[in-house]
Design a protein around this motif. Sequence first.
Motif, PDB file in Angstrom:
ATOM      1  N   ILE A  69      47.074  81.596  55.953  1.00  0.00           N
ATOM      2  CA  ILE A  69      48.308  81.459  56.633  1.00  0.00           C
ATOM      3  C   ILE A  69      47.975  80.091  57.333  1.00  0.00           C
ATOM      4  O   ILE A  69      47.027  79.507  57.831  1.00  0.00           O
ATOM      5  N   SER A  70      49.038  79.007  56.933  1.00  0.00           N
ATOM      6  CA  SER A  70      49.163  77.778  57.631  1.00  0.00           C
ATOM      7  C   SER A  70      50.320  77.636  58.287  1.00  0.00           C
ATOM      8  O   SER A  70      51.495  78.044  58.100  1.00  0.00           O
ATOM      9  N   ALA A  71      50.344  76.562  59.325  1.00  0.00           N
ATOM     10  CA  ALA A  71      51.443  76.391  60.067  1.00  0.00           C
ATOM     11  C   ALA A  71      51.693  74.703  59.901  1.00  0.00           C
ATOM     12  O   ALA A  71      51.072  74.084  60.421  1.00  0.00           O
ATOM     13  N   GLY A 117      52.768  66.949  57.203  1.00  0.00           N
ATOM     14  CA  GLY A 117      52.439  68.246  56.793  1.00  0.00           C
ATOM     15  C   GLY A 117      51.337  68.747  57.193  1.00  0.00           C
ATOM     16  O   GLY A 117      51.095  69.819  56.477  1.00  0.00           O
ATOM     17  N   GLU A 118      50.625  68.402  57.879  1.00  0.00           N
ATOM     18  CA  GLU A 118      49.248  68.722  58.327  1.00  0.00           C
ATOM     19  C   GLU A 118      49.258  70.256  58.870  1.00  0.00           C
ATOM     20  O   GLU A 118      50.161  70.868  59.416  1.00  0.00           O
ATOM     21  N   ASN A 119      48.230  71.181  58.681  1.00  0.00           N
ATOM     22  CA  ASN A 119      48.152  72.555  59.133  1.00  0.00           C
ATOM     23  C   ASN A 119      47.672  72.443  60.704  1.00  0.00           C
ATOM     24  O   ASN A 119      46.877  71.819  61.116  1.00  0.00           O
ATOM     25  N   LEU A 120      48.739  73.164  61.292  1.00  0.00           N
ATOM     26  CA  LEU A 120      48.573  73.085  62.733  1.00  0.00           C
ATOM     27  C   LEU A 120      47.566  74.020  63.370  1.00  0.00           C
ATOM     28  O   LEU A 120      47.241  74.042  64.461  1.00  0.00           O
ATOM     29  N   ALA A 152      45.200  71.009  69.393  1.00  0.00           N
ATOM     30  CA  ALA A 152      45.503  70.759  70.449  1.00  0.00           C
ATOM     31  C   ALA A 152      46.953  69.819  70.506  1.00  0.00           C
ATOM     32  O   ALA A 152      47.915  70.086  71.310  1.00  0.00           O
ATOM     33  N   LYS A 153      46.963  69.121  69.464  1.00  0.00           N
ATOM     34  CA  LYS A 153      48.293  68.124  69.323  1.00  0.00           C
ATOM     35  C   LYS A 153      49.467  68.573  69.288  1.00  0.00           C
ATOM     36  O   LYS A 153      50.715  68.276  69.790  1.00  0.00           O
ATOM     37  N   ASN A 154      49.664  69.740  68.816  1.00  0.00           N
ATOM     38  CA  ASN A 154      50.907  70.742  68.993  1.00  0.00           C
ATOM     39  C   ASN A 154      51.222  71.631  69.869  1.00  0.00           C
ATOM     40  O   ASN A 154      52.499  72.053  70.080  1.00  0.00           O
ATOM     41  N   SER A 155      50.291  71.582  70.775  1.00  0.00           N
ATOM     42  CA  SER A 155      50.482  72.689  71.866  1.00  0.00           C
ATOM     43  C   SER A 155      51.565  71.990  72.489  1.00  0.00           C
ATOM     44  O   SER A 155      51.871  70.836  73.013  1.00  0.00           O
ATOM     45  N   PRO A 156      52.419  72.926  73.400  1.00  0.00           N
ATOM     46  CA  PRO A 156      53.432  72.583  74.248  1.00  0.00           C
ATOM     47  C   PRO A 156      53.020  71.914  75.324  1.00  0.00           C
ATOM     48  O   PRO A 156      51.840  72.118  75.880  1.00  0.00           O
TER      49      PRO A 156
END
Lengths: 345, 345
Positions: free
Chosen positions: B251-253, B260-263, B341-345
């Motif tokens: 699964i990718s986010a 479009g990188e996988n988070l 880390a870069k997509n964490s709120p």
Amino acid sequence: MGEFDLIERFFKQQPSPSSVCSSFEATHSIALGIGDDCALLRPALGMALAVSSDMLVEGRHFFADVDPAALGHKALAVNLSDLAAMGAEPLAFTLALALPPERAGDSAWLTAFACGLHALAAAHGCPLVGGDTVAGPLNICITVLGQVPADQALRRDGAQAGDDLWVSGALGHARLALMALRGELTLPADQLAAARQRLERPVPRLALGRALRGIASSCIDLSDGLAGDLGHLLKASRVGARIDIERVNPISARSPDSTGENLLEPRGALALALSGGDDYELAFTAPPTARANVAAAAGASVTAVTRIGQITAASGLKLRDAEGREVNSPFTSFDHFFTTAKNSP
Amino acid sequence: MGEFDLIERFFKQQPSPSSVCSSFEATHSIALGIGDDCALLRPALGMALAVSSDMLVEGRHFFADVDPAALGHKALAVNLSDLAAMGAEPLAFTLALALPPERAGDSAWLTAFACGLHALAAAHGCPLVGGDTVAGPLNICITVLGQVPADQALRRDGAQAGDDLWVSGALGHARLALMALRGELTLPADQLAAARQRLERPVPRLALGRALRGIASSCIDLSDGLAGDLGHLLKASRVGARIDIERVNPISARSPDSTGENLLEPRGALALALSGGDDYELAFTAPPTARANVAAAAGASVTAVTRIGQITAASGLKLRDAEGREVNSPFTSFDHFFTTAKNSP
């Protein structure tokens, strides 16, 4: 404690002395009990499966400080009463239980609740076969499964004009206990204890319901009071009824002082019997030709029954006094009662 | 609105265009539906009756602002998923519903909830036959009834060492949606919509379950995540399992920006698949000699299945990577996830 531990510890019955309360033998109608995605049941050949679900909510159906063993009993009893009203015999039940954290961690409460539940289940050969345990405001949802020959089920829609109207047991005691617990009147200790037993540990009339197969033309159990529940039966059967109020067992509330005077006005006593609710007795109809059969069914099931009136072709519920005069009835609502002033709080 | 009005208006299905949403024909297995003390069912000859109850609580199983149609769908879907996991076909269900006053008076909400419920029920020929409506904190308890030949039921306790381990569909999308709804990561709109569909409108794998009768040696549905639910199956069967993690659908986010990188880190993606929960896919076992039969069952039910590992005589769940090395698994808990880390709120 996690969900699975809780089920395992308190609700999964095992035939060992280490279980929290008395258990009973697995019945041959249960092919698979607790522990899989579904339970598997095998109703007997030719039997229809009867199913009913009831939900009890804290503060609405019971007080927060209710005896948990009584709560376990009542949660199952109100469902078994639905089987009784169909003439069905119990097979099994499921329990879905939402528990707030303080209950989920209270072993004594859970043990007592499970014992109350299982004791009644064992008495009727109706094991717990599955369910769910979740975190949330206290909520008890039981689904009971039973069996009955489909053509002998006691439905609501079979009453005929001219049929006798019967009720089992006595009505109004559960509501009398509720009034006392709410402080609306004061009862002597012995009468309070007896009434409270009726409120907290109702007896599902399973033996009577089963004995009435092939005799009663219709049947319903009384959870919301005779007037309201009989209304559902009359509507389903497209008929009306007349109740002879002097035939309804009178209920009295004795003053705890030395006079022993009845605290209820006559209208209050009648209102309790007709609209009290929580009685879990059966109301049923049968043709007048079946009176001996009804008496035999009552005898065989050791359950008192009283003939209180008659089904009429004209719709609506009418009350008649001993002199044959029609009595005006305000008793459709659950909340109207009349007590003598001197005992009001 | 009283209890009986509410049932009549929103939940009692009628074959007329005036009902709140699409209805369907009564099935011959229902001898008596809503409106009596019990419903009466007639399972087909030789069939065992499968029964399962699930309870959903606001704030725990769904958000207060969830689309009520999706809630109606999901409340029934999670129960139908239990039938699927037994290889049973649906017969009917009961609904017990506790409603706070603001919901009981909200016709739009109730209509949407009932439509979501009835649409799924109609799709599977599984009518509502009874239940209860009470006042209380929002709580939905559904009991579903189905039928299966008793000797072909897909139980949890039949897995054998050497059996293949299979899962249907894809895992982790429901939990990915939950993370996005909680603001734990941000997904592009199309991926969020797809994942949210998996969370809010799970598809019970009834056709697959039924097709696996006589083929699968054991089966369970995945509500709490593969690692946890498979644990129940392994315990019931007294075996262990090995999962080849490269066979678990990754699964990718996707990052919503142009890259479009996988988070998700690889371990995060694996954790979602193994412990995400709310997938309502089936995990099942079958001997290696049955691979062609499993493929045929998947084809006949138009449901993707993936062989992800093997049952072992040694207890416990082990993970193995593409090079055959054992991977340390912290994925027994529902609550451990790893995002970049870069997509964490």
